[in-house]
Design a protein around this motif. Structure first.
Motif, short mmCIF file in Angstrom:
data_model
loop_
_atom_site.label_atom_id
_atom_site.label_comp_id
_atom_site.label_asym_id
_atom_site.label_seq_id
_atom_site.Cartn_x
_atom_site.Cartn_y
_atom_site.Cartn_z
N THR A 105 32.00 32.37 36.07
CA THR A 105 30.87 33.30 36.19
C THR A 105 31.00 34.38 35.13
O THR A 105 32.11 34.64 34.62
CB THR A 105 30.86 33.95 37.58
N GLU B 190 31.05 37.50 35.55
CA GLU B 190 31.96 38.52 36.07
C GLU B 190 33.41 38.10 35.90
O GLU B 190 34.28 38.91 35.52
CB GLU B 190 31.67 38.79 37.55
N ALA B 191 33.70 36.81 36.15
CA ALA B 191 35.07 36.31 36.01
C ALA B 191 35.50 36.32 34.54
O ALA B 191 36.64 36.67 34.22
CB ALA B 191 35.18 34.90 36.59
N ALA C 196 34.42 38.39 32.31
CA ALA C 196 34.63 39.80 31.96
C ALA C 196 36.01 40.27 32.44
O ALA C 196 36.70 41.01 31.73
CB ALA C 196 33.53 40.66 32.58
N ASP C 197 36.42 39.82 33.62
CA ASP C 197 37.72 40.25 34.16
C ASP C 197 38.88 39.76 33.30
O ASP C 197 39.82 40.53 33.03
CB ASP C 197 37.87 39.72 35.60
N ARG D 68 39.01 41.71 30.06
CA ARG D 68 39.53 43.07 30.27
C ARG D 68 41.06 43.05 30.34
O ARG D 68 41.74 43.94 29.84
CB ARG D 68 38.97 43.66 31.57
N GLU E 130 24.55 34.94 29.16
CA GLU E 130 25.01 35.84 30.22
C GLU E 130 26.53 36.05 30.13
O GLU E 130 27.03 37.17 30.28
CB GLU E 130 24.66 35.26 31.60
N ALA F 175 28.42 39.55 29.09
CA ALA F 175 29.37 40.20 30.00
C ALA F 175 30.72 40.43 29.31
O ALA F 175 31.35 41.47 29.49
CB ALA F 175 29.57 39.34 31.25
N ALA G 181 32.49 44.04 28.52
CA ALA G 181 33.83 44.32 29.02
C ALA G 181 34.79 44.69 27.89
O ALA G 181 35.64 45.55 28.05
CB ALA G 181 34.37 43.10 29.78
#
Length: 442
Positions: free
Chosen positions: A148, A150-151, A153-154, A157, A219, A223, A227
């Motif tokens: 995803t 979000e994943a 981006a994590d 980071r 997307e 992201a 990040a």
């Protein structure tokens, strides 16, 4: 011509700096042994021994085979390892692209390490000296289990938190096939696995991307850029290798241009010069390729056609340190920069560091072991804080600047109790013309 007293004194000072048990002219290779470390990609580590208790360390390319190096043992034993070019010329004809170049390349590294130890000189000096005192690292970041935005981006980071200023992340074909409506059609059934690697892009699987699939990639990249911030260089991998056609890669690259990617890696199958040039000429994002190419000879058409923007050799395939330096220097004549692909142990990592230090138009060096808890422990001489603010200092110690940590290697062997065992079965020639005797004449 006789030497003066001053000449003799200077000669004595030079010889005092040479760390040999006798003279370098008497140095001979006596053995070649291996130890295979189990890792994300196995590391076949090689050790070339000599008659003067000094040895050189090298490494077959990650996920390669120890036999790729062992096959040359009979050609190496008895040779003076200081004759690096002569040995390299003798063995290079038996190497090949991809992992099949790993034996030749690993031996080349081990020879330079050995020569550096003999003369008390760091390896970069044999490449003409260094252009920088520290080498910038780009951190490989595998795709998250749940791909995803979000994943993604994590995980990026987390890479930035290590101090990295250059990060690569993988966008795999599964991102498109797992996105509802991301591709058109479905994979062909009844395909033989062995034949999948060597065919035209798009064969046997859905290659036509949809707007939904492309939007999902946008997307993810958006992201990741948010990040990482704009003070970090980003690049992405796994578009090519035959998964996507040239037209799909070109179509996908257009909406990604606004994110300022440093490069899009391997957009086409590694051997396709025309395909790479087609993509490179059509998109604004730079392309990087070359990790499977063997020797200067295979890079030559890519360079002269400007089929890629950034040369991306893996020196465990491309022929080792000096050959990779030659590749980079030739590319520079055509306005091409060089980044170094790498996914091995600290031994070959330091070979890359020395090589990167000597390349004028260098960009960054890959590090694929950031998630391995034992990676640094495989050697001694690598400080705990070797990676500082995204850079690695070029060592001034002789040779590669690191040595084996036998305890850590033994703990991580692929097969227990196989660390640098005797290799007598490889004493008999396995390559080239061989005529052991004339018994048939008796």
């Amino acid at each position: 011509m006789s030497r003066t007293g001053d000449d003799a004194e200077r000669l004595g000072q030079v010889e005092d700096a040479i760390s040999t048990a006798s003279r370098s002219s008497d140095l001979k290779i006596t053995d070649l042994r291996v130890a295979v470390v189990a890792s994300n990609y196995d590391y076949p580590i090689i050790r070339i021994d000599t008659n003067q208790d000094v040895y050189g360390l090298g490494e077959v390319r990650d996920a390669g085979h120890k036999e790729s190096a062992l096959q040359f043992k009979s050609m190496l034993v008895g040779q003076n390892p200081c004759n690096v070019d002569m040995i390299f010329r003798a063995i290079k004809r038996y190497g090949n692209s991809g992992r099949e170049g790993g034996g030749v390349s690993g031996i080349e590294i081990a020879l330079w390490d050995l020569v550096g130890k003999v003369y008390g000189v760091p390896c970069y000096q044999f490449l003409g000296g260094k252009y920088r005192d520290a080498v910038r690292i780009y951190g490989d970041t595998p795709a998250p289990a749940e791909p995803t935005p979000e994943a993604y981006a994590d995980v990026v980071r987390a890479r930035k938190a290590l101090g990295l200023t250059f990060i690569k992340f993988d966008i795999r074909p599964s991102l498109f096939t797992d996105t509802p409506g991301g591709t058109i059609g479905q994979p062909s059934k009844f395909e033989h696995g062995l034949g999948r690697r060597w065919r035209a892009p798009g064969a046997g699987s859905p290659a036509k991307l949809t707007e939904r699939g492309i939007a999902r990639a946008v997307e993810v990249v958006s992201a990741v850029r948010e990040a990482a911030g704009w003070d970090v260089s980003l690049c992405t991998d796994h578009f090519g290798h035959g998964h996507l056609t040239a037209k799909d890669v070109i179509k996908l690259a257009e909406p990604l241009e606004s994110f300022g990617l440093a490069w899009l890696e391997d957009p086409m199958p590694w051997y396709d010069v025309a395909g790479h040039k087609r993509v490179t000429d059509a998109i604004s994002t730079p392309t990087a390729a070359g990790e499977e190419l063997y020797l200067w000879d295979e890079f030559q058409p890519f360079i002269e056609e400007r089929a890629m923007d950034i040369l991306h050799p893996d020196l465990l395939t491309s022929g080792g340190m000096l050959e990779t330096k030659k590749i980079a220097d030739y590319g520079e004549r055509f306005g091409l920069t060089t980044a170094l692909h790498f996914a091995g142990s600290p031994i070959a990592f330091m070979a890359n560091v020395h090589c990167a230090a000597a390349i004028p138009s260098f960009v960054a060096l890959e590090h694929h072991g950031l998630d391995l808890p034992f990676w640094e422990s495989l050697v001694t001489g690598l400080p705990a804080d070797y990676l500082t603010d995204g850079y690695v200092t070029v060592p001034d110690s002789p040779g590669l600047g690191v040595d084996l940590n036998y305890a850590a290697i033994e703990e991580n062997l692929r097969t227990p109790d196989t660390m640098f065992l005797p290799t007598e079965e490889w004493n008999t020639p396995k390559l080239g013309f061989w005529r052991p005797d004339d018994r048939w004449r008796e």
